[in-house]
Each structure stands twice: as structure tokens, then as C-alpha cells.
Design a protein around this motif. Sequence first.
Motif, PDB file in Angstrom:
ATOM      1  N   PHE A  60       0.830  -1.199   0.000  1.00 28.81           N
ATOM      2  CA  PHE A  60       0.000   0.000   0.000  1.00 28.81           C
ATOM      3  C   PHE A  60       0.865   1.249   0.000  1.00 28.81           C
ATOM      4  CE2 PHE A  60       0.452  -0.974   4.547  1.00 28.81           C
ATOM      5  CZ  PHE A  60       0.799   0.266   5.082  1.00 28.81           C
ATOM      6  N   GLN A  61       0.269   2.354  -0.423  1.00 27.15           N
ATOM      7  CA  GLN A  61       0.903   3.668  -0.383  1.00 27.15           C
ATOM      8  C   GLN A  61      -0.050   4.618   0.320  1.00 27.15           C
ATOM      9  OE1 GLN A  61       1.222   4.434  -4.646  1.00 27.15           O
ATOM     10  NE2 GLN A  61       3.404   3.970  -4.558  1.00 27.15           N
ATOM     11  N   THR A 103      -3.571   3.833  -1.625  1.00 30.45           N
ATOM     12  CA  THR A 103      -3.625   2.995  -2.810  1.00 30.45           C
ATOM     13  C   THR A 103      -3.026   1.641  -2.458  1.00 30.45           C
ATOM     14  OG1 THR A 103      -1.496   3.784  -3.657  1.00 30.45           O
ATOM     15  CG2 THR A 103      -3.475   4.953  -4.394  1.00 30.45           C
ATOM     16  N   TYR A 104      -3.395   0.613  -3.226  1.00 30.21           N
ATOM     17  CA  TYR A 104      -2.919  -0.728  -2.903  1.00 30.21           C
ATOM     18  C   TYR A 104      -2.790  -1.564  -4.168  1.00 30.21           C
ATOM     19  CZ  TYR A 104      -7.627  -2.438  -3.703  1.00 30.21           C
ATOM     20  OH  TYR A 104      -8.821  -2.771  -4.294  1.00 30.21           O
ATOM     21  N   ARG A 105      -2.043  -2.637  -4.053  1.00 26.66           N
ATOM     22  CA  ARG A 105      -1.946  -3.633  -5.118  1.00 26.66           C
ATOM     23  C   ARG A 105      -1.476  -4.943  -4.519  1.00 26.66           C
ATOM     24  NH1 ARG A 105       3.316  -1.276  -8.367  1.00 26.66           N
ATOM     25  NH2 ARG A 105       4.848  -1.766  -6.750  1.00 26.66           N
ATOM     26  N   TRP A 112      -1.717   0.339  -9.327  1.00 24.87           N
ATOM     27  CA  TRP A 112      -2.206   0.721  -8.000  1.00 24.87           C
ATOM     28  C   TRP A 112      -3.689   1.052  -8.102  1.00 24.87           C
ATOM     29  CZ3 TRP A 112       0.736   0.158  -3.783  1.00 24.87           C
ATOM     30  CH2 TRP A 112       2.122   0.096  -3.930  1.00 24.87           C
ATOM     31  N   GLN A 113      -4.461   0.674  -7.088  1.00 29.42           N
ATOM     32  CA  GLN A 113      -5.880   0.985  -7.010  1.00 29.42           C
ATOM     33  C   GLN A 113      -6.138   1.834  -5.772  1.00 29.42           C
ATOM     34  OE1 GLN A 113      -8.419  -2.485  -7.306  1.00 29.42           O
ATOM     35  NE2 GLN A 113      -6.836  -3.581  -8.445  1.00 29.42           N
TER      36      GLN A 113
END
Length: 115
Positions: A60-61, A103-105, A112-113
Motif C-alpha cells: 500500500f501507499q 492505494t494498494y496492489r 495501484w488501485q
Amino acid sequence: MKWIITEDKLDSLSSSVVGYGDYIENGMIVNMSETVPNPRSRLEIIKKELLNETDFPFEFQLLDDDDNLYFVGRCGDLDHADGDQAFAPQDWAENLFGTTTMTYRKLGETEWQIL
């Protein structure tokens, strides 16, 4: 859900939050900086002892409202986390640093979503 900060983009080295998170079974927030003062040492411990694809299958960000990246981390399975669990890293960073977006992936993916 387990989560941990692996990169501090605000890093001033003396106050880095690398190693901060919730990654102990009893749901206790951990501040590794209290026991391991050096951020680089914390990162080595994280890489060797904590991070694995089973417990932390997502990255994640955490970003502010101008899309400036503050923190990068790893977390548990977001596909099976409820809203409170999924947003735990964002809730922590929002209160302390003013981040507004997570955001995550899944590990190995490139896109990234937004959570």
C-alpha cells in the motif's frame, strides 16, 4: 489485519516510522523505533523476519491530497478485510501526518488501485 510501514518518504532518519504498524496477533500497534532506534536496522529486521507473502500479500501507499507519497507498506489480505481493518493504515497516517488517500496492489501486480 496486519500492516507495517516499510518506507518512510518523509524520512528524516531520526524520526522515521519504518517498522510502525499492527503485525502482532493480538492486534497491538507496534512502534519498532522504541526497541530498534536505527531505521536501516529496522528495515533489515522487517525484511528478514516479518515480511512474507502469506501474512503480507498486499502493498500500500499513503498519499496526501496533492498525491505526494508519504509512506509505503505491506498489509494483510485486503480482499477479506472489513472497512475498518482495510483503512487502518490510512486512519493512522491521516491523524498524524494528514494523508488522505491509500492505494494498494497485490504483490507482483503493477497497477495501484485507490482503496
